[in-house]
Design an enzyme around this catalytic site. Structure first.
Site, PDB file in Angstrom:
ATOM      1  N   TYR A 109      -6.615  -8.847  11.567  1.00 19.27           N
ATOM      2  CA  TYR A 109      -5.317  -8.622  12.209  1.00 19.27           C
ATOM      3  C   TYR A 109      -5.454  -9.053  13.661  1.00 19.27           C
ATOM      4  O   TYR A 109      -6.485  -8.800  14.285  1.00 19.27           O
ATOM      5  CB  TYR A 109      -4.940  -7.144  12.147  1.00 19.27           C
ATOM      6  CG  TYR A 109      -4.695  -6.633  10.738  1.00 19.27           C
ATOM      7  CD1 TYR A 109      -3.461  -6.792  10.135  1.00 19.27           C
ATOM      8  CD2 TYR A 109      -5.709  -6.008  10.013  1.00 19.27           C
ATOM      9  CE1 TYR A 109      -3.227  -6.332   8.837  1.00 19.27           C
ATOM     10  CE2 TYR A 109      -5.491  -5.547   8.723  1.00 19.27           C
ATOM     11  CZ  TYR A 109      -4.245  -5.713   8.142  1.00 19.27           C
ATOM     12  OH  TYR A 109      -4.021  -5.258   6.866  1.00 19.27           O
ATOM     13  N   GLN A 141       1.580  -6.582   5.364  1.00 23.27           N
ATOM     14  CA  GLN A 141       1.899  -6.302   3.989  1.00 23.27           C
ATOM     15  C   GLN A 141       3.260  -6.920   3.682  1.00 23.27           C
ATOM     16  O   GLN A 141       3.671  -7.826   4.403  1.00 23.27           O
ATOM     17  CB  GLN A 141       1.871  -4.804   3.765  1.00 23.27           C
ATOM     18  CG  GLN A 141       0.476  -4.193   4.105  1.00 23.27           C
ATOM     19  CD  GLN A 141       0.319  -2.761   3.662  1.00 23.27           C
ATOM     20  OE1 GLN A 141       1.115  -2.190   2.956  1.00 23.27           O
ATOM     21  NE2 GLN A 141      -0.767  -2.141   4.137  1.00 23.27           N
ATOM     22  N   GLU A 169      -6.316  -9.367   3.419  1.00 25.24           N
ATOM     23  CA  GLU A 169      -5.464  -8.724   4.436  1.00 25.24           C
ATOM     24  C   GLU A 169      -5.480  -9.611   5.668  1.00 25.24           C
ATOM     25  O   GLU A 169      -6.544  -9.823   6.266  1.00 25.24           O
ATOM     26  CB  GLU A 169      -5.968  -7.331   4.806  1.00 25.24           C
ATOM     27  CG  GLU A 169      -5.701  -6.286   3.744  1.00 25.24           C
ATOM     28  CD  GLU A 169      -6.015  -4.865   4.210  1.00 25.24           C
ATOM     29  OE1 GLU A 169      -5.785  -4.554   5.395  1.00 25.24           O
ATOM     30  OE2 GLU A 169      -6.489  -4.090   3.370  1.00 25.24           O
ATOM     31  N   ASN A 173     -12.091  -0.932  -0.798  1.00 28.31           N
ATOM     32  CA  ASN A 173     -11.418  -1.486   0.370  1.00 28.31           C
ATOM     33  C   ASN A 173     -12.196  -1.156   1.641  1.00 28.31           C
ATOM     34  O   ASN A 173     -12.559   0.007   1.857  1.00 28.31           O
ATOM     35  CB  ASN A 173     -10.012  -0.868   0.485  1.00 28.31           C
ATOM     36  CG  ASN A 173      -9.296  -1.330   1.751  1.00 28.31           C
ATOM     37  OD1 ASN A 173      -8.894  -2.485   1.850  1.00 28.31           O
ATOM     38  ND2 ASN A 173      -9.149  -0.437   2.727  1.00 28.31           N
ATOM     39  N   GLU A 174     -12.472  -2.166   2.450  1.00 29.72           N
ATOM     40  CA  GLU A 174     -13.065  -2.002   3.793  1.00 29.72           C
ATOM     41  C   GLU A 174     -14.159  -0.934   3.815  1.00 29.72           C
ATOM     42  O   GLU A 174     -14.125  -0.017   4.638  1.00 29.72           O
ATOM     43  CB  GLU A 174     -11.977  -1.680   4.830  1.00 29.72           C
ATOM     44  CG  GLU A 174     -11.019  -2.835   5.023  1.00 29.72           C
ATOM     45  CD  GLU A 174     -10.074  -2.699   6.216  1.00 29.72           C
ATOM     46  OE1 GLU A 174      -9.977  -1.607   6.811  1.00 29.72           O
ATOM     47  OE2 GLU A 174      -9.421  -3.713   6.545  1.00 29.72           O
ATOM     48  N   ASN A 215      -6.615   1.430   2.871  1.00 23.77           N
ATOM     49  CA  ASN A 215      -7.336   2.678   3.124  1.00 23.77           C
ATOM     50  C   ASN A 215      -6.941   3.760   2.112  1.00 23.77           C
ATOM     51  O   ASN A 215      -7.754   4.612   1.759  1.00 23.77           O
ATOM     52  CB  ASN A 215      -7.043   3.153   4.550  1.00 23.77           C
ATOM     53  CG  ASN A 215      -7.559   2.187   5.600  1.00 23.77           C
ATOM     54  OD1 ASN A 215      -8.466   1.394   5.331  1.00 23.77           O
ATOM     55  ND2 ASN A 215      -6.990   2.223   6.788  1.00 23.77           N
ATOM     56  N   GLU A 255       0.850  -1.192   0.000  1.00 18.68           N
ATOM     57  CA  GLU A 255       0.000   0.000   0.000  1.00 18.68           C
ATOM     58  C   GLU A 255       0.887   1.244   0.000  1.00 18.68           C
ATOM     59  O   GLU A 255       2.032   1.198   0.479  1.00 18.68           O
ATOM     60  CB  GLU A 255      -0.859  -0.029   1.280  1.00 18.68           C
ATOM     61  CG  GLU A 255      -1.754   1.187   1.435  1.00 18.68           C
ATOM     62  CD  GLU A 255      -2.801   1.020   2.541  1.00 18.68           C
ATOM     63  OE1 GLU A 255      -2.742   0.026   3.288  1.00 18.68           O
ATOM     64  OE2 GLU A 255      -3.676   1.906   2.635  1.00 18.68           O
TER      65      GLU A 255
HETATM   66  O1  AHR Z   1      -2.893  -2.908   6.068  1.00 19.01           O
HETATM   67  C1  AHR Z   1      -3.105  -1.729   6.778  1.00 19.01           C
HETATM   68  C2  AHR Z   1      -4.554  -1.252   6.741  1.00 19.01           C
HETATM   69  O2  AHR Z   1      -5.362  -2.163   7.436  1.00 19.01           O
HETATM   70  C3  AHR Z   1      -5.194  -1.166   5.376  1.00 19.01           C
HETATM   71  O3  AHR Z   1      -4.947   0.055   4.761  1.00 19.01           O
HETATM   72  C4  AHR Z   1      -6.652  -1.300   5.689  1.00 19.01           C
HETATM   73  O4  AHR Z   1      -7.369  -1.879   4.629  1.00 19.01           O
HETATM   74  C5  AHR Z   1      -6.697  -2.115   6.955  1.00 19.01           C
HETATM   75  O5  AHR Z   1      -7.512  -1.557   7.922  1.00 19.01           O
END
Ligand code: AHR
Length: 506
Positions: A244, A352, A292, A172-173, A72, A27
């Protein structure tokens, strides 16, 4: 500790691994691009400004696909800012990460970089501030051969042949209030379906990923999936999942069990897909793109302060996690979770790849090195391709307030039919004890041991650093054996293990 018993049989198949299960993500965030993959003044830089030392580490892993440019970031990105003569490109505020985006790297540079890295590009379109018009223009710019406004503009930018980008993310999200252009499920479902429709009219060969929930803790999860899929089911091939995990305080036992939450999330999203499939009387099976996933907790507070106190810098230090041995073991167990669901999870992106939440770190102007998490990712990508086998596991376990009964052993096996190789990935979640395992191989006669590598350390907080890049590396165990169809091994506390077997000749 009691022995964990496992049975493997090559006829008990879960599914074929799609190589894209070992994808990653870059990103425009912190030093992922600038100072990460791109640093024209670096001693190893190639003629395009890309760091060769970083490219080498990426090739070492063998990353099949990389998602770009966000995250994001993409929800405020004008892709047109990143093409054409670099000197004429605008500098813009990136509201997602409170930085300044110089637009020195854009679509064409990234595709060129991906070629050097030996990876496919997964492009995300902006469905936050933009919409179907910008999305279809970008597909035309990238994939249409010639003779139209956008394809000829690409050619005028020095890219004669179309990029042929096959995989695209529809935003995205979009369920997250932090997202630029955040939408309700119905709003997103409509725009995603319309964008998908016209993007495929421009290039019918592309595959599309619709946004699922940002994580399983969202109040709208999993209704979001059901509503969005209702709109997009006939237009897309994949629904996305993000997740995450972090260590809360010093509760390592709960942290090490986090892959069970990933299992649950995958199974819930599969259920949502299949309910919509049934409602629509559809024959199409929706696949999952876990685009992700990672461990993320070390840098969160520091990042909030950086964004508050020093906004609008170019490539500041953001989301630079110093990954520990325990983090690598959690990443390993998450890889096992993905493999266990290889029949439905066809794409996954470790988020990432460089500097931001990354297995590969760099010093600007200096060296690149491998974090602890590099190793499970490397092993899975290198040896996790083939047919995933369903294991029968009887493991000792521990009680945990969040997850209930948690097995100490997490494991999966992959069989490569052609080369007659078998790989076992295994994690021992015990904080204190060696876990003996016995694997019944009678369902796979004639296999002999090639190697058993383990990633372990007396200190769960051990890390690799620029100064000590090889503090935590996989080491061979010499006490593993195969005798009379039984593999016997000992797994160190908090360890990631790779056990490789091959059919004995003759
Ligand atoms: O990977 C970091 C961020 O985590 C990304 O930009 C977003 O999609 C997620 O919240």
């Amino acid at each position: 500790m009691n022995t964990a018993r496992v049975s493997i049989n090559k006829d008990f198949r879960i599914g074929e691994v799609d190589p894209r299960l070992f994808g990653s993500f870059i990103e425009h965030l912190g030093r992922a691009v600038y100072g990460g993959i791109y640093e024209p003044d670096h001693p190893t830089a190639d003629e395009l400004g890309f760091r060769r030392d970083v490219l080498e580490l990426i090739r070492e892993i063998g990353v099949p696909v990389v998602r770009y440019p966000g995250g994001n970031f993409v929800s405020g990105y004008n892709w047109e800012d990143g093409v054409g003569p670099v000197a004429e490109r605008p500098r813009r505020l990136d509201l997602a990460w409170k930085t300044t985006e110089p637009n020195l790297v854009g679509t064409n540079e990234f595709v060129a970089w991906a070629k050097c890295a030996g990876t496919e590009v997964n492009l995300a379109v902006n469905l936050g501030t933009r919409g179907i018009d910008a999305a279809r223009d970008l597909v035309e710019y990238c994939n249409h051969p010639a003779g139209t406004y956008w394809s000829d503009l690409r050619r005028s930018h020095g890219v004669d042949q179309p990029h042929g980008v096959q995989l695209w993310c529809l935003g995205n999200e979009m369920d997250g209030p932090w997202q630029i252009g955040h939408k309700t499920a119905a709003e997103y479902g409509r725009i995603a379906a319309e964008a998908a429709k016209v993007m495929k009219w421009v290039d019918p060969s592309i595959q599309l990923v619709a946004c699922g929930s940002s994580n399983a803790r969202m109040a709208t999860y999993p209704d979001w999936e059901a509503t969005v899929l209702d709109h997009v089911y006939d237009h897309v091939e994949f629904i996305s999942l993000h997740s995450y995990h972090g260590l809360a305080g010093d509760d390592l036992a709960t942290f090490l069990a986090q892959s069970l939450a990933m299992d649950d999330q995958i199974e819930t999203v599969i259920a949502a897909c299949d309910v919509v499939k049934a409602k629509k009387r559809s024959r199409k099976q929706m696949m999952l793109s876990f685009d992700e996933w990672n461990v993320w907790y070390h840098a969160r507070d520091r990042d909030r302060e950086t964004m508050r106190q020093e906004p609008w810098r170019v490539a500041p230090l953001l989301t630079e996690e110093a990954y520990t041995l325990a983090d690598a073991v959690v990443v390993g167990s998450m890889l096992i979770s993905l493999l266990k669901h290889a029949d439905r999870v066809k794409i996954a992106c470790l988020a990432q790849l460089v500097n931001a939440l990354a297995p590969i770190m760099t010093v600007t102007g200096g060296r690149a090195w491998r974090q602890t998490t590099f190793y499970p990712y490397l092993h899975a990508s290198r040896y996790g391709r083939g047919t995933v086998l369903r294991l029968a596991i009887d493991s000792p376990s521990y009680e945990n307030a969040e997850f209930g009964k948690v097995p100490f052993l997490e494991a999966i096996a992959i069989h490569e039919e052609e080369s007659e190789m078998m790989t076992l990935f295994a994690v021992n979640r015990s904080l204190t004890d060696v876990l003996p395992i016995e694997v019944d191989l009678r369902g796979m006669p004639g296999y002999r041991l090639i190697e058993h590598l383990e990633l372990a350390d007396a200190d769960p907080d051990a890390t690799n650093t620029a100064e000590r890049p090889n503090a935590v590396v996989p080491r061979a165990r010499d006490d593993t054996s195969v005798e009379n169809g039984v593999l016997s091994a000992r797994l160190s506390p908090i360890s990631w293990n790779l056990v490789r077997l091959a059919k004995a000749a003759g």
